[in-house]
Scaffold this active site. Structure first.
Site, PDB file in Angstrom:
ATOM      1  N   ASP A 167       0.883  -1.179   0.000  1.00  0.00           N
ATOM      2  CA  ASP A 167       0.000   0.000   0.000  1.00  0.00           C
ATOM      3  C   ASP A 167       0.909   1.214   0.000  1.00  0.00           C
ATOM      4  O   ASP A 167       2.116   1.117   0.267  1.00  0.00           O
ATOM      5  CB  ASP A 167      -0.878  -0.010   1.264  1.00  0.00           C
ATOM      6  CG  ASP A 167      -1.773   1.227   1.357  1.00  0.00           C
ATOM      7  OD1 ASP A 167      -2.272   1.695   0.305  1.00  0.00           O
ATOM      8  OD2 ASP A 167      -1.967   1.744   2.475  1.00  0.00           O
ATOM      9  N   SER A 168       0.307   2.376  -0.238  1.00  0.00           N
ATOM     10  CA  SER A 168       1.079   3.612  -0.186  1.00  0.00           C
ATOM     11  C   SER A 168       1.495   3.952   1.246  1.00  0.00           C
ATOM     12  O   SER A 168       2.396   4.754   1.452  1.00  0.00           O
ATOM     13  CB  SER A 168       0.235   4.751  -0.763  1.00  0.00           C
ATOM     14  OG  SER A 168      -0.980   4.837  -0.041  1.00  0.00           O
TER      15      SER A 168
ATOM     16  N   CYS B 172      -4.237  -1.169  -2.092  1.00  0.00           N
ATOM     17  CA  CYS B 172      -4.412   0.271  -2.241  1.00  0.00           C
ATOM     18  C   CYS B 172      -5.331   0.478  -3.443  1.00  0.00           C
ATOM     19  O   CYS B 172      -5.062  -0.048  -4.530  1.00  0.00           O
ATOM     20  CB  CYS B 172      -3.048   0.919  -2.493  1.00  0.00           C
ATOM     21  SG  CYS B 172      -3.113   2.675  -2.893  1.00  0.00           S
TER      22      CYS B 172
ATOM     23  N   GLU C  61      -3.435   8.918   8.522  1.00  0.00           N
ATOM     24  CA  GLU C  61      -2.004   8.671   8.790  1.00  0.00           C
ATOM     25  C   GLU C  61      -1.549   9.483  10.012  1.00  0.00           C
ATOM     26  O   GLU C  61      -0.604   9.106  10.698  1.00  0.00           O
ATOM     27  CB  GLU C  61      -1.148   9.028   7.563  1.00  0.00           C
ATOM     28  CG  GLU C  61      -1.372   8.128   6.345  1.00  0.00           C
ATOM     29  CD  GLU C  61      -0.478   6.875   6.305  1.00  0.00           C
ATOM     30  OE1 GLU C  61       0.614   6.901   6.885  1.00  0.00           O
ATOM     31  OE2 GLU C  61      -0.888   5.872   5.690  1.00  0.00           O
TER      32      GLU C  61
ATOM     33  N   CYS D 295     -11.033   3.092  -0.217  1.00  0.00           N
ATOM     34  CA  CYS D 295      -9.650   3.404   0.149  1.00  0.00           C
ATOM     35  C   CYS D 295      -9.329   2.581   1.386  1.00  0.00           C
ATOM     36  O   CYS D 295     -10.129   2.546   2.333  1.00  0.00           O
ATOM     37  CB  CYS D 295      -9.501   4.891   0.451  1.00  0.00           C
ATOM     38  SG  CYS D 295      -7.866   5.329   1.066  1.00  0.00           S
TER      39      CYS D 295
ATOM     40  N   HIS E 186      -7.415   3.064   3.715  1.00  0.00           N
ATOM     41  CA  HIS E 186      -7.211   3.815   4.948  1.00  0.00           C
ATOM     42  C   HIS E 186      -8.521   4.084   5.702  1.00  0.00           C
ATOM     43  O   HIS E 186      -8.504   4.408   6.880  1.00  0.00           O
ATOM     44  CB  HIS E 186      -6.578   5.179   4.636  1.00  0.00           C
ATOM     45  CG  HIS E 186      -5.115   5.127   4.390  1.00  0.00           C
ATOM     46  ND1 HIS E 186      -4.566   4.569   3.258  1.00  0.00           N
ATOM     47  CD2 HIS E 186      -4.070   5.584   5.132  1.00  0.00           C
ATOM     48  CE1 HIS E 186      -3.251   4.686   3.308  1.00  0.00           C
ATOM     49  NE2 HIS E 186      -2.919   5.296   4.433  1.00  0.00           N
TER      50      HIS E 186
HETATM   51  N1  DGL Z   1      -4.729   3.198   0.870  1.00  0.00           N
HETATM   52  C1  DGL Z   1      -4.691   3.981  -0.340  1.00  0.00           C
HETATM   53  C2  DGL Z   1      -5.942   3.749  -1.185  1.00  0.00           C
HETATM   54  O1  DGL Z   1      -6.605   2.791  -0.938  1.00  0.00           O
HETATM   55  C3  DGL Z   1      -4.396   5.346   0.074  1.00  0.00           C
HETATM   56  C4  DGL Z   1      -4.339   6.277  -1.001  1.00  0.00           C
HETATM   57  C5  DGL Z   1      -3.231   7.252  -1.023  1.00  0.00           C
HETATM   58  O2  DGL Z   1      -2.075   6.909  -0.803  1.00  0.00           O
HETATM   59  O3  DGL Z   1      -3.545   8.379  -1.386  1.00  0.00           O
HETATM   60  O4  DGL Z   1      -6.288   4.425  -2.108  1.00  0.00           O
END
Ligand code: DGL
Length: 265
Positions: free
Chosen positions: A10-11, A73, A152, A184, A186
């Site tokens: 993931d990011s 992600c 975050e 998302c 997150h």
């Molecule tokens: N968890 C990522 C997603 O599902 C986060 C997105 C991001 O890094 O902007 O899109």
């Protein structure tokens, strides 16, 4: 049977919601997790940059000899999944398919709100996938770019977060949605706050947790599930280590994370 590790990226730390779901459903799987915390968020980057970052993430995991990659992600799935699937021989599984299936599991779902990063909304990946499978649905997409940094930051119930959520939800609620898709990984941490604001009549679907079912099905079909008698391990690598990460990781995983390693891509 295949006892190789599953690579999940993931990011940032959001993908740990997928890790938790996979560990609950498939406790025998070894997992190597990569969070690109040095470059989060991906959602505000261009499609080319998201593809490049995702490819670097995938290559790191391939270097760990993983048997399959889960793109935990939505932004990376929306922009890089077909590219990664063409590029690499091992199975690469994204989160979008799972989220769409979870929404459609309710035959009465007709008015669907989608919240996601700008990158995911602009890709139209969810809008297309939903519209292809069920006609006559009203889809209300809303980019919510401020949410990833707030999560975050661990500002899950902060008044500023509530105010931002209220602003984002206003146009969605005006359309009287019956389902809100959290597109998302997150966002599952925001569910308690969101459910309070939406009321019980709106069903919240989160693509992160439903992704585990999808992974189980896919790996099962490919006969790549781990020996069910083994106890799976978890290793976590991040491209940047920040102080609040331990706290956040614990919240995402619902348990104390293993020692986190800083990695360079
Ligand atoms: N968890 C990522 C997603 O599902 C986060 C997105 C991001 O890094 O902007 O899109």
């Amino acid at each position: 049977m295949n006892n190789g590790a599953l690579g999940i990226f993931d990011s940032g730390v959001g993908g740990l919601t997928v890790v938790r779901a996979v560990q609950e459903l498939l406790p025998a799987e070894n997992i190597v997790y990569l969070g690109d915390t040095a470059r989060v968020p991906y959602g505000s980057k261009s499609p080319e940059t998201i593809r490049r970052f995702s490819d670097e993430d995938a290559r790191y995991l391939l270097g760990k000899n993983v048997k399959a990659i889960i793109v935990a992600c939505n932004t990376a799935t929306a922009h890089a999944l077909p590219f990664l699937q063409q590029q690499y021989r091992i199975p690469v599984i994204g989160v979008i398919e799972a989220g769409v299936e979870a929404v459609l599991a309710d035959p009465l779902a007709q008015r669907i709100g989608i919240i996601a990063t700008r990158g995911t909304i602009d890709s139209h990946a969810y809008q297309h996938a939903l519209a292809l499978r069920r006609t006559g649905m009203m889809i209300v997409p809303q980019a919510t770019p401020l949410l990833v940094p707030l999560v975050e930051e661990n500002w899950l119930e902060h008044p500023a977060t509530q105010q931002i959520l209220a602003t984002y939800l206003e146009p969605i609620l005006a359309k009287h949605i019956d389902t809100l898709l959290l597109a998302c990984t997150h966002y599952p941490l925001l569910v308690p706050t969101l459910q309070k604001m939406l009321g019980e009549s709106v069903r919240i679907v989160d693509s992160a947790t439903t992704c585990a079912e999808h992974v189980k099905k896919q790996l099962g079909q490919l006969e790549m599930l781990a020996d069910p008698n083994q106890v799976g391990t978890l290793s976590i690598g991040l491209t940047d280590l920040s102080e609040q990460f331990e706290v956040l990781a614990k919240r995402f995983l619902h348990k104390t994370p293993p020692r986190i390693e800083r990695v360079v891509l």
